[in-house]
Structures are given as C-alpha cells and as structure tokens.
Design an enzyme around this catalytic site. Structure first.
Site, mmCIF file in Angstrom:
data_model
loop_
_atom_site.group_PDB
_atom_site.id
_atom_site.type_symbol
_atom_site.label_atom_id
_atom_site.label_comp_id
_atom_site.label_asym_id
_atom_site.label_seq_id
_atom_site.Cartn_x
_atom_site.Cartn_y
_atom_site.Cartn_z
ATOM 1 N N HIS A 29 0.842 -1.197 0.000
ATOM 2 C CA HIS A 29 0.000 0.000 0.000
ATOM 3 C C HIS A 29 0.877 1.246 0.000
ATOM 4 C CE1 HIS A 29 -3.066 2.873 0.984
ATOM 5 N NE2 HIS A 29 -3.984 1.950 0.966
ATOM 6 N N ARG A 71 -2.917 1.104 -6.477
ATOM 7 C CA ARG A 71 -1.906 1.029 -5.424
ATOM 8 C C ARG A 71 -0.558 0.531 -5.902
ATOM 9 N NH1 ARG A 71 -5.954 -1.318 -0.763
ATOM 10 N NH2 ARG A 71 -7.019 0.681 -0.551
#
Ligand SMILES: Cc1cc2nc3c(=O)[nH]c(=O)nc-3n(C[C@H](O)[C@H](O)[C@H](O)COP(=O)(O)OP(=O)(O)OC[C@H]3O[C@@H](n4cnc5c(N)ncnc54)[C@H](O)[C@@H]3O)c2cc1C
Ligand code: SF4
Ligand code: FES
Lengths: 256, 659
Positions: free
Chosen positions: B267, B331
């Site tokens: 992330h 992401r």
C-alpha cells in the site's frame, strides 16, 4: 533509527490464572525510545524475559491502531494511561520521562475476571449486545439504502455513539464498575436512527437487564467513564438511555 | 491448459449468477436444523456468513482467536466500501465496477466471480443500512460517496475513516443476535489448528482453547474458513498483530490448493518505519489521495522543511507521470513510483524512505468553497485555511489524529510523510465459483481466498468482497453441497480421523515447547520478514528469489532447532501461539518465492525486474501466464503446480494504462 535512552522501572501485575492470586512484580527496561508505543515497550520487556528464560507478560492487543479495543492496560491508576483520547496501543513513550516508575495493572471489575497477567475476560459485553444490541433484519430483507433519507446531523450523532470500541476502560475506571457508558452508546446509536425505532424500548429493557445480571455496578454520575473513554463517548448517551428506559417502563405498563 | 475445474456455470456472463441462484438445489428447513456448519473467523467474511447461515436455519459454530468476534482485523479498515449504486449519477454500473476490478487486477482474475461481486455489491449497502450501520450522508439525508484509486467514478461508501469498524459492528450485531437466540455457538479465544477430513471430505476441525490450552474436536457437515490474509509473513505490515495464515495453511496441507501466493499488495500510503522496535505499520487510508497530493523535492537531498520548498521546486510525480488518474492511480503503480523516487535519491525524512502527502492545496480549495457558501466571495488565505481545515477534519479527522499520535507531528500544518507497506494479500486458498476449495466441503471466503482481485486489489474492494461472500454468495453456493449431505448424521468426534488430527496438532505443540532453543519467536519472524521484504516485496528478480528460497529453507531448519517457547501447552501461552503461526509463515514464505519465480512476467503487485516496459511499467505475458497458479502441498515441504486458465470473453485484455 536510533534506539532510545529512557530507562524505566515497571511494576507489572503478574497472575498465573483466575484461580491464583496475583502481585506486582518489578522490572527494569533500558534504552527505550520516545517513538515506541507503550506496547512496543512491553515487547522489549518480553523479549528480555524470554532471553532470560522467564515467562513473558501476557497482555491483550491486536490492531495496535486504537480501533479493535483489545488492548487494556491500567497505567498509573488510569485506563490506557495518562493521555486523553488514546488507547494503550496508541500511547507513546514520549508521554513518559527517563527514570519514571510505571505501574501497570489489568482492568479490575467483578464482571471482568482476570484471565492471566494483564488480560481479562470481557465477554460480558458480548452478552449484553446479544441481548438486544442489534436491529432484527435478516440478510436479504433490505430495501434500497437511499429510500430512507436520514438527516445528516442525526446520522453523524449515531456514528459518534457507534464509535465505541468496546474496550471496557469506562468500566475499569468507574468506582462502581458500571457499564452504562458502553451500553448506552449502542442503545443511542440505534435509538437515533429510524431503523432502530421498532425495537427501541424492548431493546433498552433487555440490554439493561443483561447488564445488571452480569454484575456491573450502578451509575452514580461521577463522569469518570467519559473522561477516560479513548473514543470520547459522551455522557449524553447515558442520559438518553435513562430516558428511554423510563419511557420503556411506561410504555410496557400501558400495553399490559 | 487448465487441469482444475472452476465450476463456472454455463451461459452469458450477466446471467450466470441469476441462473445459478434459481437452479441451485435447496435444503428444506427441517433438514437445515440438523446440518452443522463450522465457520472459522468472525471478520466481515466470517461473521456475515455465520449470521446468515444461522438465519437460514443451519446449526452454526463460529470461532475466532480474539476475545470477542467484534475485534477481527476487519475492524481496522478505514477508507470505504465500493458498490455500483450510481447514486452520484456519474456513469457507474455493474459492468463498470466489473471492468474496473478486472483491469485493476491486471487481468488475472476470473470474470464470472468478479461480475457476481459487482452484481451483489449494491445489496451489501442496502443490508448494512438496514442494520443501522451509520454510513456518511449528505445534508439531503442521502448516502455520500468518495473516490478511490483505479476508478473515475465516485462509488465508495464510507463512515469517516472507520468504515471497517462500522461494517464489522453491523455484521457482529447480526451474529450476536443469532448467538443470543442460540443458533450460533460462538467460540472466542479459540484457534483452529487442523482440518479434519473423513473419506476425502472436510468434516470438522481441531481447535485449541487458548485459555486452558485444551485441544477440542468439532464436527461440521461443512467447514468455512474466513480467516483473513497473510500479510504478516513480512513481519511488518498494516495487518493486526494476530493476523496469520495458520488456518489456511493447515487446510493447504490437507489438500486445499494455495493460489497465486506471490500476489501481495504493497500500500502506497503508510507511516514510515521509525526504528528497530517497530512492531507494525500504520496505514493512512487511500481515501486521503482524494485530497492529498504526493510529491518529493526536485532536488536530491533537499533538507529544507517541506513548507519552505516552493511550488516550482516540487515534483508531483504521479500527476506528472499519470495525468489521467494523477494521485488516484492504483496502489501497485503508486507504490512502485514512490520506491522509484526514493531509490533515485529524492526521498525525504530521516530515513530518506518517504515521500510527502500534502493537503494544503485542497484545504485552501475547500476553504474557498465554504467561504463562498457563507457569502464571502473574496476570502483571504488565512480564512480559507481555517475553513478548509474544518472540512478536512470532518473527512479524515481520526486519520490525522492517528498520524499525529504516532509521529508526534501535526499533519494539519506540515505534509504527512508516507511510504509503501505490505497491506493485503490477493493470493489465498484456491476456490471454485462456489467458494469451495479443492477439498470437498471446505469453503473459503474473504481475504483468505484468492478469488476476485487478480494480481492487484482496488481500494475499498476487500470489504465489498468479504461481505459479498458472507452475506450473499456462500449461503447460496453451500446449499449445492449440503443438499447432498442431508442423510449424513453428525459424526461422533471419537472417529479415528478426529483422534489422528488431534494427535497431529498436539505433536506440533509439544515439539515447539520441547525445542527449548535460544532465540525468541519474534527473532525468527523478523528475519523472515526481512528476507521477504528484500527479495519478494515491491520488486523481485530471479536471482533474488532463488537466494530467498535458500535462506528461508535454512531459517526453517534453524527455527525447528533453536526456537525458545517458554511455558507449557496447557495454559494461556501467547508465545506458543506465535510460534505455531511463524512456523506456518516460514513454509508459506518459501511457496511465495517459488510462485514469484515461476511467474516470468510482471502483473499488478507482482513486479519482476526482468519484465518491464521502457518506462518501467509492469510487462505482462498473456500468452504464457494468463493462468491462476494453484499449488498443491506435497510431503516434506514441496509443492506441485496446477493451472487454471483464465478466459476473457467479455473484456478485451489490454496493457493497463492510467496515463
Ligand atoms: C489497516 C487496513 C485498512 C484497510 N482498509 C480497507 C478499506 O478501506 N476498504 C477495503 O475494502 N479494505 C480495506 N482493508 C482490507 C480489509 O480490511 C480486509 O481484507 C478484510 O477486512 C478481511 O476480512 P476477513 O473477514 O477476510 O478477515 P479478518 O477480518 O482478518 O478476520 C479473520 C478472522 O479469522 C479469525 N482467525 C484467523 N485465524 C484463525 C484460526 N486459526 N483459528 C480461529 N480463528 C482464526 C480471526 O480471529 C478473525 O475473526 C484494510 C486492511 C487494513 C490492514
Ligand atoms: S464507551 Fe469508551 S471506554 Fe467504554 S467501552 Fe466504549 S470506547 Fe471503551
Ligand atoms: S490493540 Fe487494538 S485498540 Fe489497542
């Protein structure tokens, strides 16, 4: 990336299980960094104990982000320690000074028996929710979500009450070990929403009955719970619950 | 090329699920009462399944290792949940959510599953609102939406930065309602340690009561695992401390294939590592990228305070490289871009492994809007910042507080420092269309399965998948199996298969206790994490992976020789719990590297340095790798590859572009 330079004395509650007595035991930890969380400081202590061949201190924790409600240390006489509006896992060592002595105990309440060391049994909270902390709607019965507009203020107020993480700090800090703040938060969330209306009065009655049977104490309005709640759950919820409880009696007498 | 059957129903994509539902065999109510289902896990995937199955009339047992089902890791999800409601009238549709998810997953997910997910997404929102989940609303009283990465519509529903908490508490209340009515037996502080198989079918589990240490045998006509993701194989991740792979791994060792283990999501927006003491990493929700702009200084080693660096000396590298999606690229793309800048020497902060996430521009913009709503059409800068800060606070207050708490810096005044961190695992137990693993009667839901996100999950899609699986998919699909099991009587737990499974679990616990080595469990976990992060993290190479496999094998041997687990197995022993989990992580780590080595292409979260375009973007190989890699466990610690071919009949496979 430095290790820190704080040296601390810890007095930690050790208790093998719920059948044996416990006691505070002294430990020293060194080179603690102010950027560590309180639980990371305990990781250091535990690593030290394991390396010495001793048993580490058992404590509850999981998310370490202040949201799961699992961590529960009573630090220097306050649940979750000296800072307002944080859980133990979000308390950082910069809130302490080099040379401090820190006393760490479990939550203490008849309804929260100690499991081991700093871990307690909070299943009473689950049973209170099982008694009525829900809206009775089975999967698949719902109408379109936007067919029921809810004023933003009302939705926001419900959300604020729903932010309770079920940690039990309110019970731990209360001299009567009352669970009113926790229970009223759930009752308020649902009472503030139109979806919660059909079961509103039945809910408050059954949840309060369960709360009483779990051995939580009475509320004497000291307000300690609100002051110690890491999520800022407001005493207004207790007032709302009391009003609903009074109305519930009235309504059920009427319908008898 | 496939040698496994995914049991996808025949027919046109948009009709498959409808047809399945109307033709699946049913179990009549009186039979349901005598059918027992075990659900391991009380997160979104587990709690929703347990509650719904009980509502339908099955006898359910539900397990979790925390002290309450409400504390499952789903509680920590922040940003939101997707649904194709098109409430914003911005062109959203079931097809578009389906398309975005397949594309976001870099064309490595199964079309039929993803379409079903998009179809039921709208029911989830309806269900949650009916339960009293306080999702964010607009002044008109209707539900509000925000944007997440990889999409150009606003389809994300949220509750401040606590969406997972509110959705889980909704599922938890439904579960507690069934517990109160005696329809679900809840086992908290219990850890599943074995799947019990009888005549090839899953028939129960062995679970350890974590307080007493006793091993317990539980029978079920079917077993459902909703046990979450395995990101903690990296030691440092955004997952909760207890998140683990043990349940899935034990199932794997009993014959359930493990699919695409190397697909890990890193992330882009997490709080950077601050020191060696670090025990976990904290996510700053992707929703922040709605209003935060990501940048680094244009000059290397620029040590000025970020607020002192003028606009024209900042490199908003995502906006520069991906003008169409800007800060809202998926992401995997955002994470690699941050790594690229830091590796090139433009990183910021003490460690130089961070980039800025800056809210100033949007704070000012919101302030202007607020001022003009109040009739002030020419506000000064200070007024704008004051009014804008209030808006930002309402949207992200708890995230900003969390950031301030952890770093000791005030993000309302200075930009946040962020860096990528391990967050989610797209891989997991292989399941067919029915969510059944390769072991009959053993199902897997939520993050623990591999099913819907391909090689990269889009933001706000995990909550959607967990609840879709538990509320709307599994309760139907499990009927197809259970309708054939109605004549099976509950099998007594003194059956030899239970005895044997329990002995196996006990054997492992005893071995761990008796090693009495010199190093703590965490010591091994940290070393494993480092190997994984360096060699099987944001970028991977053939040479690195081969090395990692050797290192992990050596680590495994050392672990079983030298780990120290204090205490005994017949008491609450958190070190013993961790030891069992780390033992499984070590084996999984090896498989992840083997899988990454096998996949000679880059796709989504799996980036092989040898396979990239000239601009450094992931280069897929659709001719040779458009398949799900499903690994079978073999004696020793060995793995055999099975392939499920992915067929794209409704979407044209293309090079992903967010430019
Ligand atoms: C910080 C963070 C933020 C996130 N934000 C978002 C977001 O905004 N939107 C989004 O869509 N997704 C988000 N995600 C991802 C999402 O939260 C998870 O993928 C999802 O919640 C997983 O749900 P689950 O039910 O599959 O597993 P979990 O919630 O992890 O539940 C696992 C359950 O299994 C139990 N369990 C595990 N092993 C055993 C065992 N051996 N025996 C017994 N019980 C066991 C646990 O006790 C627990 O009850 C986020 C994730 C993180 C880490
Ligand atoms: S009311 Fe506050 S203190 Fe009490 S359980 Fe909830 S969050 Fe914890
Ligand atoms: S560990 Fe989850 S709130 Fe502290």
């Amino acid at each position: 990336m430095s290790t820190g330079n704080m040296n601390l004395t810890l007095k930690v509650w050790r208790q093998k299980n719920n059948k044996t007595a416990g006691a505070l035991v002294d430990y020293k930890v060194t080179d603690i960094s102010p950027d560590m969380s309180f639980l990371e400081m305990f990781d250091v202590l535990n690593e030290q104990l394991i390396n010495k061949g001793e048993e580490p201190v058992v404590f509850d924790h999981d998310c370490r982000e202040g949201i799961c409600g699992m961590c529960s240390m009573f630090i220097n006489g306050r649940p979750h320690g000296p800072k307002d509006l944080v859980t133990t896992c979000q308390l950082h060592m910069r809130s302490f000074k080099d040379g401090d002595t820190i006393v760490v105990e479990p939550w203490r309440a008849a309804a929260f028996p100690v499991v081991k060391d700093l871990a307690v049994d909070r299943s009473a909270f689950d049973r209170v929710i099982a008694a009525g902390g829900f809206i009775s709607v089975n999967t698949g019965n719902a109408q379109d979500a936007n067919s029921l507009p809810i004023p933003k203020m009302q939705a926001d107020a419900a959300f604020e009450a729903a932010a309770c993480i079920g940690c039990g700090a309110c019970v731990a800090t209360c001299k009567n070990a009352s669970a009113m703040l926790f229970v009223s938060a759930k009752i308020s969330q649902l009472a503030l929403l139109p979806q919660g209306q059909p079961e509103r009065y039945r809910r408050v009655q059954s949840m309060v009955a369960q709360m009483d049977s779990e051995g939580f104490g009475n509320c004497t309005n000291t307000g300690a719970c609100e002051a110690e709640c890491p999520k800022g759950i407001s005493l207004e919820n207790i007032a709302r619950m009391n009003r609903d409880f009074a109305s519930a009696k009235f309504i059920s007498e009427e319908t008898v | 090329m496939s040698d496994i059957n995914s049991n996808i129903p025949e027919g046109e994509l948009t009709q498959k699920w409808t047809k399945f539902k109307s033709s699946v065999a049913l179990v009549n109510p009186s039979n349901k009462r005598s059918i027992e289902v075990i659900v391991v896990g009380s997160g979104l995937a587990g709690a929703s399944a347990a509650a719904t199955l009980a509502e339908m009339g099955y006898k359910v047992k539900c397990f979790c290792f925390q002290d309450s089902p409400r504390r499952a890791h789903s509680i920590a999800a922040q940003g939101g949940i997707n649904a194709a409601k098109n409430y914003q009238n911005d062109g959203d549709s079931t097809y578009r959510l389906f398309y975005d998810t397949i594309k976001g997953g870099d064309y490595r997910a199964r079309e039929a599953n993803v379409h079903r997910l998009a179809e039921v997404s709208t029911n989830i929102i309806d269900q949650c609102v009916a339960q009293g989940v306080p999702l964010a609303r607009e002044y008109g009283g209707l539900l509000d939406n925000r944007s997440f990465g990889g999409t150009q519509v606003q389809r994300t529903f949220y509750a401040a930065g606590q969406t997972g908490q509110q959705l889980l508490l909704g599922a938890y209340s439904a579960l507690e309602r069934q517990i109160g009515m005696g329809k679900v037996e809840m086992y908290t502080r219990h850890e599943m340690l074995e799947v019990v198989k009888i005549d090839g079918k899953a028939r129960g589990i062995i679970a350890r009561n974590l307080i007493t240490g006793q091993l317990e045998r539980h029978f079920g006509h079917a077993v459902v695992l909703g046990t979450g993701g395995y990101g903690n194989v990296f030691y440092l991740s955004t997952n909760a401390m207890g998140s683990n792979v043990t349940a899935a791994w034990k199932a794997h060792k009993q014959g359930a294939y493990f699919a695409n283990p190397c697909y890990t999501q890193i992330h882009p927006t997490c709080i950077p590592v601050s020191g060696d003491h670090q025990s976990k990493l904290t996510l700053m929700s992707e929703s922040l990228r709605n209003d935060g702009r990501i940048w680094v200084p244009k000059k290397k080693d620029d040590n000025r305070k970020p607020t002192d660096i003028p606009e024209d000396e900042r490199d908003y590298y995502l906006e520069r490289r991906y003008p169409a999606f800007g800060n809202l690229v998926p992401r995997d793309v955002a994470s690699r871009a941050a790594k690229e800048r830091c590796d090139a020497g433009y990183g910021v902060g003490a460690s130089k492994l961070a980039v800025y996430l800056d809210f100033k521009a949007n704070t000012e913009r919101y302030g202007k809007i607020e001022a003009s709503k109040a009739g002030n059409h020419n506000p000064d800068k200070e007024t704008c910042m004051r009014l804008g800060t209030a808006v930002i606070k309402e949207k992200y207050g708890n995230l900003f507080d969390m950031y301030a708490q952890i770093t000791g810096e005030n993000p309302y005044e200075t930009p946040m420092r962020i860096y990528p961190a391990v967050h989610y695992t797209m891989g997991g137990l292989w399941v067919d269309y029915n969510l059944m693993t390769s072991v009959p009667g053993l199902y897997c839901t939520g993050e623990a399965n591999f099913s819907d996100h391909g090689a990269n999950r889009l933001g706000a899609s995990a909550l959607m998948q967990g609840l879709a699986d538990g509320y709307f998919v599994l309760p139907y699909t499990i009927g197809a199996y259970l309708s054939k099991e109605i004549s099976v009587k509950a099998i007594p737990t003194d059956h030899p298969a239970f005895v044997e499974a329990e002995a196996k679990a006990k054997g492992i616990l005893d071995t761990l206790i008796n090693i009495k080595g010199t190093k703590s469990v965490d010591h091994f976990h940290k070393r494993l994490g480092l190997i994984m992060w360096d060699k099987c993290g944001m970028s991977r190479s053939e040479q690195g992976l081969k090395q990692a496999i050797e290192e992990i094998r050596a680590l495994r041997a050392e672990f079983w020789r030298d780990v120290r687990v204090p205490g005994t197995s017949d008491e609450l022993n958190t070190e013993l719990e961790k030891a069992g989990r780390v033992a499984d992580f070590i084996e999984l780590g090896e498989l992840m590297c083997i899988d990454a080595l096998n996949r000679n292409e880059s796709c989504g979260g799996h980036f092989r340095e040898e396979y990239q375009t000239e601009e450094g973007e992931a280069l897929r190989d659709d001719v040779n790798y458009a398949y799900v890699a499903a690994w079978e466990f073999k004696e020793g610690v060995n793995f055999e590859l099975h392939k499920e071919e992915l067929k794209f009949e409704n979407i044209k496979v293309a090079q992903r572009s967010y430019k």
